[in-house]
Design a protein around this motif. Sequence first.
Motif, PDB file in Angstrom:
ATOM      1  N   SER A 226       1.021  -1.249   0.083  1.00  0.00           N
ATOM      2  CA  SER A 226      -0.028   0.112   0.109  1.00  0.00           C
ATOM      3  C   SER A 226       0.752   1.194  -0.071  1.00  0.00           C
ATOM      4  CB  SER A 226      -0.863  -0.047   1.309  1.00  0.00           C
ATOM      5  OG  SER A 226      -1.863  -0.853   1.105  1.00  0.00           O
TER       6      SER A 226
ATOM      7  N   ASN B  68       0.116   5.716   0.405  1.00  0.00           N
ATOM      8  CA  ASN B  68      -0.657   6.389   0.964  1.00  0.00           C
ATOM      9  C   ASN B  68       0.020   7.992   1.026  1.00  0.00           C
ATOM     10  OD1 ASN B  68      -2.747   7.755   2.208  1.00  0.00           O
ATOM     11  ND2 ASN B  68      -3.140   6.349   4.108  1.00  0.00           N
TER      12      ASN B  68
ATOM     13  N   LYS C 216      -4.844   6.576  -1.719  1.00  0.00           N
ATOM     14  CA  LYS C 216      -4.228   5.348  -1.347  1.00  0.00           C
ATOM     15  C   LYS C 216      -4.291   4.481  -2.596  1.00  0.00           C
ATOM     16  CE  LYS C 216      -4.208   2.299   2.446  1.00  0.00           C
ATOM     17  NZ  LYS C 216      -4.964   1.744   3.605  1.00  0.00           N
TER      18      LYS C 216
END
Length: 262
Positions: free
Chosen positions: A31, A33, A43
């Motif tokens: 991930s 962000n 994100k």
Amino acid sequence: MKAQEKFSVNANLKTEPTDKIDFNETGIGVSFNAALNSKNKIKNTIEYSNLKVNYDAENFEAFENLDQFNQLKNKFEISHEISNTKLNLALTPTANFQKNLDISDVTLLGSFEISQQLNPNFNVNIGVSRTTVFGYPRFLPTLSLQYKVNDKSALLVGFPDSKISYANNIRNAFSLTNSFNGNFYNLDHSLVDLNNGTKISTSQMTTAFEYERNVDKNWFLNFKAGYDFNKKYTIRDSDNHTVYDFNTGNGYILGIGIKYKQ
């Protein structure tokens, strides 16, 4: 938690045994962000998972080749704040396949949600999503009430997810969750003997206790134990009609994961 999540990598293992069929899933995700400015955040999460299915040979010998399924998905999220209101949009192209990936295996999921902050401790979230919680893609409304009890505990009640969470310090987080969840996997070849079944479908309602431990600044371990209610494992045709039901029955669920984030 102390570690502010701008980048994270996680890996997890999950097992769900039933009387006749055992399900074992492994997954990994990455991930990113970022805050574009004071009102806009984005994100992006890339995830891969592999589901292995072990059948009771006495009951399902004819299905032993349906023993492995894969999913690859990319979830892009953007949020925009307007006063006490937040708009959340998610687009999730996903490829669900048996062993051989084809362009026809790609499906677009997503959601749009409006989150209204009524006071510093209470939020109402309402929206619509295209999701697979019932085992195949469909549009569903979403609704939840979110309440911060104090600095250590919070409550989320709604559909498809509900959660009671508590953190006794910055390293330990406990939660009791209830979620409707499911998925589907396109088969490499249609099953002519079963009314041209084209996909495997899974769905259940899962109630679980979860514990996450912040072992140091950036590393987290999490553990999950619970039970699947109303578990369904079926074969569906191209119109999402059930052509075969394995009648697996319910069963418990155990999971463990590790995450690095910074």
